[in-house]
Design a protein around this motif. Structure first.
Motif, PDB file in Angstrom:
ATOM      1  N   LEU A 167       3.218 -13.324  -5.562  1.00 47.28           N
ATOM      2  CA  LEU A 167       3.076 -14.399  -4.586  1.00 47.28           C
ATOM      3  C   LEU A 167       1.787 -14.249  -3.784  1.00 47.28           C
ATOM      4  O   LEU A 167       1.168 -15.249  -3.401  1.00 47.28           O
ATOM      5  N   SER A 168       1.365 -13.017  -3.530  1.00 51.00           N
ATOM      6  CA  SER A 168       0.141 -12.800  -2.756  1.00 51.00           C
ATOM      7  C   SER A 168      -1.070 -13.394  -3.466  1.00 51.00           C
ATOM      8  O   SER A 168      -1.933 -14.019  -2.838  1.00 51.00           O
ATOM      9  N   ARG A 169      -1.138 -13.212  -4.796  1.00 50.71           N
ATOM     10  CA  ARG A 169      -2.263 -13.783  -5.543  1.00 50.71           C
ATOM     11  C   ARG A 169      -2.173 -15.306  -5.569  1.00 50.71           C
ATOM     12  O   ARG A 169      -3.189 -16.002  -5.426  1.00 50.71           O
ATOM     13  N   LEU A 170      -0.976 -15.821  -5.729  1.00 51.96           N
ATOM     14  CA  LEU A 170      -0.803 -17.273  -5.743  1.00 51.96           C
ATOM     15  C   LEU A 170      -1.207 -17.876  -4.401  1.00 51.96           C
ATOM     16  O   LEU A 170      -1.910 -18.899  -4.351  1.00 51.96           O
ATOM     17  N   ARG A 171      -0.769 -17.267  -3.311  1.00 47.82           N
ATOM     18  CA  ARG A 171      -1.150 -17.782  -1.986  1.00 47.82           C
ATOM     19  C   ARG A 171      -2.656 -17.739  -1.777  1.00 47.82           C
ATOM     20  O   ARG A 171      -3.232 -18.641  -1.174  1.00 47.82           O
ATOM     21  N   ARG A 172      -3.289 -16.690  -2.279  1.00 46.19           N
ATOM     22  CA  ARG A 172      -4.733 -16.547  -2.073  1.00 46.19           C
ATOM     23  C   ARG A 172      -5.513 -17.685  -2.739  1.00 46.19           C
ATOM     24  O   ARG A 172      -6.422 -18.257  -2.129  1.00 46.19           O
ATOM     25  N   VAL A 173      -5.147 -18.012  -3.966  1.00 45.73           N
ATOM     26  CA  VAL A 173      -5.884 -19.072  -4.656  1.00 45.73           C
ATOM     27  C   VAL A 173      -5.578 -20.440  -4.046  1.00 45.73           C
ATOM     28  O   VAL A 173      -6.442 -21.329  -4.035  1.00 45.73           O
ATOM     29  N   ILE A 174      -4.342 -20.609  -3.530  1.00 40.46           N
ATOM     30  CA  ILE A 174      -4.032 -21.882  -2.873  1.00 40.46           C
ATOM     31  C   ILE A 174      -4.792 -21.997  -1.555  1.00 40.46           C
ATOM     32  O   ILE A 174      -5.299 -23.071  -1.205  1.00 40.46           O
ATOM     33  N   GLU A 175      -4.892 -20.912  -0.814  1.00 38.48           N
ATOM     34  CA  GLU A 175      -5.610 -20.915   0.462  1.00 38.48           C
ATOM     35  C   GLU A 175      -7.073 -21.283   0.285  1.00 38.48           C
ATOM     36  O   GLU A 175      -7.668 -21.953   1.138  1.00 38.48           O
ATOM     37  N   GLU A 176      -7.667 -20.875  -0.805  1.00 46.76           N
ATOM     38  CA  GLU A 176      -9.076 -21.176  -1.030  1.00 46.76           C
ATOM     39  C   GLU A 176      -9.292 -22.648  -1.357  1.00 46.76           C
ATOM     40  O   GLU A 176     -10.404 -23.148  -1.244  1.00 46.76           O
ATOM     41  N   CYS A 177      -8.217 -23.336  -1.750  1.00 47.44           N
ATOM     42  CA  CYS A 177      -8.303 -24.781  -1.981  1.00 47.44           C
ATOM     43  C   CYS A 177      -7.893 -25.573  -0.739  1.00 47.44           C
ATOM     44  O   CYS A 177      -8.554 -26.539  -0.359  1.00 47.44           O
ATOM     45  N   CYS A 178      -6.777 -25.150  -0.150  1.00 45.49           N
ATOM     46  CA  CYS A 178      -6.232 -25.888   0.994  1.00 45.49           C
ATOM     47  C   CYS A 178      -5.400 -24.928   1.846  1.00 45.49           C
ATOM     48  O   CYS A 178      -4.238 -24.640   1.503  1.00 45.49           O
ATOM     49  N   PRO A 179      -5.947 -24.417   2.932  1.00 47.55           N
ATOM     50  CA  PRO A 179      -5.206 -23.449   3.769  1.00 47.55           C
ATOM     51  C   PRO A 179      -3.890 -23.997   4.300  1.00 47.55           C
ATOM     52  O   PRO A 179      -2.890 -23.285   4.344  1.00 47.55           O
ATOM     53  N   ASN A 180      -3.878 -25.285   4.685  1.00 43.51           N
ATOM     54  CA  ASN A 180      -2.645 -25.870   5.213  1.00 43.51           C
ATOM     55  C   ASN A 180      -1.536 -25.880   4.164  1.00 43.51           C
ATOM     56  O   ASN A 180      -0.365 -25.616   4.455  1.00 43.51           O
ATOM     57  N   MET A 181      -1.909 -26.200   2.945  1.00 45.16           N
ATOM     58  CA  MET A 181      -0.916 -26.257   1.870  1.00 45.16           C
ATOM     59  C   MET A 181      -0.340 -24.873   1.594  1.00 45.16           C
ATOM     60  O   MET A 181       0.856 -24.732   1.323  1.00 45.16           O
ATOM     61  N   ALA A 182      -1.182 -23.834   1.652  1.00 42.69           N
ATOM     62  CA  ALA A 182      -0.692 -22.478   1.430  1.00 42.69           C
ATOM     63  C   ALA A 182       0.346 -22.098   2.477  1.00 42.69           C
ATOM     64  O   ALA A 182       1.380 -21.481   2.172  1.00 42.69           O
ATOM     65  N   GLY A 183       0.102 -22.497   3.731  1.00 41.96           N
ATOM     66  CA  GLY A 183       1.079 -22.219   4.778  1.00 41.96           C
ATOM     67  C   GLY A 183       2.381 -22.969   4.572  1.00 41.96           C
ATOM     68  O   GLY A 183       3.478 -22.419   4.777  1.00 41.96           O
ATOM     69  N   SER A 184       2.278 -24.223   4.142  1.00 40.99           N
ATOM     70  CA  SER A 184       3.483 -25.024   3.910  1.00 40.99           C
ATOM     71  C   SER A 184       4.323 -24.442   2.775  1.00 40.99           C
ATOM     72  O   SER A 184       5.560 -24.385   2.861  1.00 40.99           O
TER      73      SER A 184
END
Length: 738
Positions: free
Chosen positions: A74-91
Motif C-alpha cells: 500500500l505504501s508504494r501504491l499511495r506514493r504513486v497516487i500522491e505524485e499524481c493527485c495528493p488529495n486523491m491519495a488521502g481520500s
C-alpha cells in the motif's frame, strides 16, 4: 565481431509484446491490493468534475499499469497516487481505513455499491471498457467467495493496511489531507515499469492470468531492450518458480526461465527449461490449435532450432545434431559442409519466399565469414549495403544495429581505425526504430555492446585512458556482470589493463591479468602469457607457448592471431641474435596479411622486416621501404605503434649517415632528433616507459655527437631515472622493433 545469430532465437513471448498464456487456468480473484484499486476507482467516480483536469489525466495514465501489474504494498501504491493527485491519495487512504477498521458488512456494502457504477442512462463506467471489465471481474470473483473466504479476505485487508501503517510509522494525525500548495509531483509511466524489489513483488498466492501475462511480457521485453531494469537472475528465477509451483504447465514461464538461465550461462538449467517449454507447448495443444495439423511439427522444428542455437552459444558444436536455420551451420565448423554455399542458398531461398529478415541474417553471416576469409573490404561493404536496403525498407531496426556493428568490426579487422570509429559513432548517435516502453534504454543489445567495446579500445590505443575508462564504466552500468553480454566488456577491460601494465613495465601485474583473459578467451590468454614470458626474458618458455598457439590457430584458421604470433616469434629470434632466421618468419606473416587483406598487420610486418634489414646492415634500402609502409600506421595505428615507427625511422636515418659529408650528416642527425621527439610524444601518451627509455638513450647519443651538452645531459638524466626503475635484465638496449 558482433554475432548475427542472437536474433535467430524463437521468442514466443515477444510476439507483438503479448504473452500467449492460454494454458493458465486461474483467471482472477480479489486481493487487498485490488480492493485498494477498487477504492481508487470509486473515489475517482465520486470526485467527478471537482477533480482538476491535469490530475485526472495523470491518474488515467496511471490506471493501466496499476491494473496490469502485480500486487504491490500500500505504501508504494499511495506514493504513486500522491505524485499524481495528493488529495486523491488521502481520500483512498481514509476510505480504505474505514473499511479495514469497520465491520465485515462495510466491505459487503462496498462491493454492492460498485454495481451502481453501471446503472443509469449515462453510467460512470462502460461495461466493455478496461475499467468496466476489471470491476465486473472483481464483483464476480467476490460473489463466488464462500463466507470463510470472505472473512479471510477481510483479515488480509486489515493486515495489508496495518503493514502500511507500521512501515510509514504514522498515526491518525498523519491521515489529514496533503497540502495542495505543495509542488505537484509528476507521475510518469516509467516509474511503474521499473522492476519491483523482491520483497514488493512477492505475493502469498499465485498471480492471476493477466498479472502473469503482464509480468512475463514486461520481463521478457526488459531482457531484450534494457536488461539492467529487469529483475536480477536470482529474483526472477524465484518468481518464475513461484508461478510454476501453482501451474507447472505454464509454457511461457519455462521459456522465460530459459532466457534467464542464458544470462548467467547456466547450460544445464537453460537446456532443462527449453525442453520443458516445448514439452508443455505440445502437451497443452496450444501450438496445434493455432497452426492446424502442422502445429506439432512446427513446434518440434523450433525446438530443434533453439536447442542447436543453445549448443552454439555454449560452444558445444559436436552436439548440434539438427540445424533448422542455415545461418547456424557455418558456426559449427563441420568440414563436410561448404558453409558459404549453404549460406548463399539460404539467402536466395529467403528472397524467393519474401523473408527479408532471414535474408538479411544470411547476408550478414556470409559477410562475416568472408571477412575472415580475406575478401576485399569494398565487396563486403557492397553486400552490407544491399542488406541495409532491406533493413530500412522493412524497418528492421535490430538488424540495422547489427549491420553497423559488423561494419565497425570489419574495419577494425582490416586495420582502418578511422573508419571503425566513424561507424561506431553512427550507431551511438542513432535512435532505435523499435517501439519500447518509456524509460527503457534503447539499443541495449549485443551490437551496442560490441561497438562500445571497440570504442573503448580505440581510445585506449590513442592514449585516452580516461575516456576509455568512462566508456567501460558506462558498459558496466548498462551491462552488469550478470547480464548475457557482460563478457564482451570484461574481456576488453582486461586487455586494456594488460596493455597498460606492459607499457608501464609492471610485468607481474600483467601476468596476474592473464588468468582473467584466459577465462574469457583462451586464445587471447595464451598469446598474452607468451608476451609476458618474452618481456621477462624467459625465451624458451615463450617460444614453446607461441609454437603451440601457432599450430592451434592454424588449425582453427584464426589468421589474425597467426600473424601476431609470427611477429612475436620473429622478435624472439632478434633477441637471441638470430636475425637471419627471423626473415622467413616475417615473410610468412607478410604473405598471410596480404592474402587476407589485413592492411594494418601487413604494414606492421613490413616495419618489422625493415628493422631486420637495418640489423643486417642495409639502412638505405630500409628508408625506401619505410616511406611506403609508415603511412597506414600513422593514419590508423595505435599511439605505441606510431612511436615505434618514428623511432625506427630515426635509427635508419642515423645508420645511413656513414657515407654522408659532414654537413649532410649533421642535417640527418638533427632530422633524426626531430623524429625522436615525435616518438617520445607518442610513447609518453601511453606511458610506455621501456620504449621511452630506449629513445632517450639514443637521443642522448645523438646530442653528444652534435656537441649539445645541455640537451645531452637532460636526456641522460631522464634515461637514468627510467633505467633505475626498469632495469635491462642483461638484454642489450634497442635490440627490438617494439
Amino acid at each position: 565481431m558482433a554475432s548475427v545469430h542472437e536474433s535467430l532465437y524463437f521468442n514466443p513471448m515477444l510476439s507483438n509484446g503479448v504473452v500467449h498464456a492460454n494454458v493458465f487456468g486461474i483467471k482472477d480473484w480479489v486481493t487487498p491490493y485490488k480492493m485498494a484499486l477498487l477504492v481508487l476507482l470509486s473515489e475517482l467516480g465520486r470526485a467527478g468534475s471537482q477533480l482538476d483536469q491535469l490530475e485526472r489525466r495523470r491518474l488515467n495514465r496511471l490506471l493501466l499499469p496499476l491494473l496490469q501489474g502485480p500486487d504491490v504494498p500500500l505504501s508504494r501504491l499511495r506514493r504513486v497516487i500522491e505524485e499524481c493527485c495528493p488529495n486523491m491519495a488521502g481520500s483512498v487512504r481514509i476510505r480504505l481505513k474505514l473499511i479495514a477498521e469497520g465491520e465485515l458488512k462495510d466491505m459487503e456494502q462496498f462491493f454492492d455499491d460498485l454495481s451502481d457504477s453501471f446503472s443509469g442512462t449515462e453510467p460512470e463506467v462502460h461495461k466493455t471498457s478496461v475499467i468496466g471489465l476489471f470491476l465486473r471481474h472483481m464483483i464476480l470473483a467476490y460473489n463466488k467467495l464462500s463466507f470463510s473466504q470472505v472473512y479471510k479476505l477481510y483479515t488480509a485487508l486489515q493486515q495489508y493496511f496495518l503493514n502500511d501503517e507500521k512501515k510509514c510509522g504514522t498515526d491518525e494525525n498523519d491521515m489529514e489531507l496533503t497540502n495542495t500548495e505543495e509542488q505537484d509531483g509528476k507521475m510518469e509511466k516509467e516509474e511503474l515499469d521499473v522492476p519491483l524489489r523482491e520483497e514488493e513483488i512477492s505475493c502469498s498466492g499465485p498471480l492471476s492470468q493477466k498479472q502473469a501475462e503482464y509480468f512475463l511480457s514486461q520481463q521478457a521485453s526488459l531482457l531484450k531492450n534494457d536488461e539492467t531494469k529487469a529483475l536480477s537472475p536470482v529474483s526472477l528465477q524465484k518468481e518464475l518458480n513461484n508461478l510454476l509451483k501453482f501451474n507447472p504447465d505454464f509454457a511461457e514461464a519455462h521459456y522465460l526461465s530459459y532466457l534467464n538461465s542464458l544470462r548467467v550461462h547456466d547450460v544445464f538449467s537453460s537446456t532443462h527449461s527449453l525442453l520443458h517449454y516445448f514439452d508443455r507447448l505440445i502437451l497443452t495443444g496450444a501450438e496445434s490449435k493455432s497452426n492446424g495439423d502442422e502445429g506439432y511439427g512446427r513446434s518440434l522444428r523450433y525446438a530443434a532450432l533453439n536447442l542447436a542455437a543453445l549448443h552454439c552459444r555454449f560452444g558445444h558444436y559436436s552436439l548440434i545434431y539438427i540445424c533448422h536455420g542455415w545461418s547456424w551451420l557455418h558456426i559449427s565448423e563441420q568440414k563436410i559442409f561448404d558453409s558459404c554455399v549453404l549460406l548463399e542458398h539460404s539467402v536466395n531461398k529467403s528472397l524467393h519466399f519474401g523473408l527479408p529478415y532471414l535474408a538479411s541474417l544470411g547476408i550478414q553471416s556470409l559477410v562475416q565469414q568472408r571477412a575472415f576469409a580475406g575478401k576485399a573490404a569494398n565487396k563486403l561493404m557492397d553486400a552490407l549495403k544491399d542488406s541495409d536496403l532491406l533493413h530500412w525498407k522493412h524497418s528492421l531496426s535490430e538488424l540495422i544495429d547489427i549491420s553497423i556493428a559488423q561494419k565497425t568490426a570489419i574495419w577494425r579487422l582490416y586495420g582502418r581505425s578511422t573508419m571503425a570509429l566513424q561507424q561506431a559513432q553512427t550507431l551511438l548517435s542513432m535512435n532505435s526504430l523499435e517501439a519500447v516502453n518509456v524509460g527503457v534504454q534503447q539499443n541495449n543489445t549485443e551490437a551496442f555492446a560490441v561497438v562500445l567495446c571497440h570504442l573503448a579500445e580505440l581510445h585506449a590505443e590513442q592514449g585516452y585512458f580516461a575516456a576509455a575508462s568512462e566508456i567501460l564504466k558506462h558498459l558496466k552500468e548498462r551491462f552488469p556482470p550478470n547480464s548475457q553480454h557482460a563478457q564482451l566488456w570484461m574481456l576488453f577491460d582486461q586487455k586494456i589493463q594488460f596493455d597498460r601494465a606492459m607499457n608501464d613495465g609492471r610485468y607481474h601485474i600483467a601476468d596476474s591479468l592473464v588468468a582473467g583473459i584466459t577465462a574469457l578467451n583462451s586464445i587471447e590468454g595464451m598469446y598474452r602469457k607468451a608476451i609476458v614470458l618474452k618481456a621477462q626474458n624467459q625465451m624458451l618458455e615463450a617460444h614453446k607457448l607461441l609454437q603451440k598457439l601457432l599450430i592451434h590457430c592454424q588449425e582453427i584458421k584464426n589468421t589474425e592471431i597467426v600473424i601476431s604470433v609470427l611477429l612475436s616469434v620473429a622478435e624472439l629470434y632478434w633477441r637471441s641474435s638470430c636475425h637471419t632466421i627471423a626473415l622467413p618468419v616475417l615473410l610468412q606473416a607478410l604473405a598471410f596479411s596480404r592474402e587476407y587483406s589485413l592492411q594494418y598487420l601487413a604494414s606492421e610486418t613490413v616495419l618489422n622486416l625493415a628493422f631486420s634489414q637495418l640489423i643486417l646492415g642495409v639502412p638505405e634500402q630500409v628508408l625506401n621501404i619505410l616511406h611506403m609502409a609508415i603511412e597506414p600506421g600513422l593514419a590508423h595505428g595505435a599511439v605505441l605503434d606510431k612511436g615505434c615507427a618514428m623511432f625506427l625511422v630515426a635509427k635508419c636515418q642515423v645508420a645511413s649517415t656513414a657515407s654522408y659529408t659532414q654537413q649532410k650528416k649533421i642535417e640527418a642527425l638533427e632530422s633524426a632528433i626531430l623524429n625522436l621527439n615525435e616518438a617520445k610524444t607518442y610513447l609518453a601518451k601511453v606511458d610506455c616507459k621501456e620504449q621511452l627509455r630506449d629513445v632517450l638513450y639514443f637521443q642522448a647519443r645523438l646530442y653528444h655527437t652534435l656537441g649539445k651538452t645541455q640537451e645531452r645531459n637532460k636526456c641522460a638524466m631522464l634515461f637514468r631515472q627510467l633505467h633505475q626503475e626498469l632495469p635491462a635484465h642483461g638484454v642489450p638496449l634497442i635490440n627490438a622493433f617494439k
